[in-house]
Scaffold this active site. Structure first.
Site, PDB file in Angstrom:
ATOM      1  CE1 TYR A   1     -39.348   1.318  -0.513  1.00  0.00           C
ATOM      2  CE2 TYR A   1     -39.766   3.095   1.044  1.00  0.00           C
ATOM      3  CZ  TYR A   1     -39.470   2.670  -0.231  1.00  0.00           C
ATOM      4  OH  TYR A   1     -39.295   3.591  -1.230  1.00  0.00           O
TER       5      TYR A   1
ATOM      6  CG  ASP B   1     -45.437   0.522  -2.542  1.00  0.00           C
ATOM      7  OD1 ASP B   1     -45.348  -0.599  -1.993  1.00  0.00           O
ATOM      8  OD2 ASP B   1     -44.772   0.848  -3.545  1.00  0.00           O
TER       9      ASP B   1
END
Length: 228
Positions: free
Chosen positions: A225, A118
């Site tokens: 996201y 991430d």
């Protein structure tokens, strides 16, 4: 510069808050690109007594232009990275336990799962060791140079941290708070990697397609996201 000094002060105070430093270890800086000035933590000043006005302002040659204290002993490292990578807005150096443990080991922090992916697009590299001449010479400047040597022409915001061999972690970001955020993540994924490899020493790296998905959905051109 008062606003930037406040931001750098708050980012430095986040280091003990997130358990990344002991005593006066660690430092955070940020740069004002338009003015060519960097704000950085003063050297050896306790976090408990530190104030925003204690932050030191230096120019790109390291000359103090504002502040009553000496700047961090790592200032030359920060400046070298700012000179080389225009995308950097903030830099942090810590001796956080798990990320630092990879420094004497001389190993990259391996990308093993999606938490790592991430934030870091691949392993978090470890630099080579500095030579005796490099250490006895301009040590902090040469620390910056060996970081740059390791990163090369890679986009630093895709790998927003590194382990300096036998020393410790440096992390960076778009600004001071982003740099600290990445340093916190770096400490966590270093700990996760150590635990995971202790459970399974033969553990492989994360699948490349999963790495790509997790990094790009947060940082790619079509990232989705979070909120806009």
């Amino acid at each position: 510069m008062q606003k930037l000094k406040q931001q750098v002060f708050e980012a430095n105070m986040d280091l003990p808050r997130y358990g990344l430093v002991t005593f006066t270890w660690g430092n955070v800086s940020a740069i004002d690109r338009e003015r060519g000035l960097v704000v950085i933590k003063p050297s050896g000043v306790a976090y408990e007594t530190m104030k925003a006005d204690d932050m030191v302002v230096v120019d790109m040659s390291g000359k103090v232009v504002e502040g009553k204290y000496r700047p961090s002993s790592d200032t030359a490292t920060h400046l070298e990275l700012y000179r080389r990578y225009p995308s950097l807005g903030g830099i942090v150096h810590t001796h956080s336990t798990h990320a630092t443990a990879w420094a004497p080991a001389g190993l990259a922090i391996p990308a093993l799962g999606t938490t790592h992916a991430d934030y870091f697009f691949g392993d978090i590299p470890c630099t080579r060791g500095l030579s005796e001449e490099e250490v006895q010479g301009e040590y902090e400047l040469n620390t910056g140079k060996v970081i740059i040597e390791t990163l090369g022409d890679a986009e630093p915001l895709h790998t927003p941290g590194i382990v300096v061999y036998q020393h410790g972690p440096f992390a960076w970001g778009k600004d001071a708070h982003d740099a600290v955020h990445n340093a916190v993540v770096m400490e966590e994924v270093a700990k996760m990697a150590w635990i995971a490899r202790s459970i399974n020493p033969q553990l492989n790296h994360i699948d490349s397609f999963l790495m790509n998905k997790h990094f790009m959905r947060k940082h790619g051109p079509n990232a989705y996201y979070g909120q806009k």
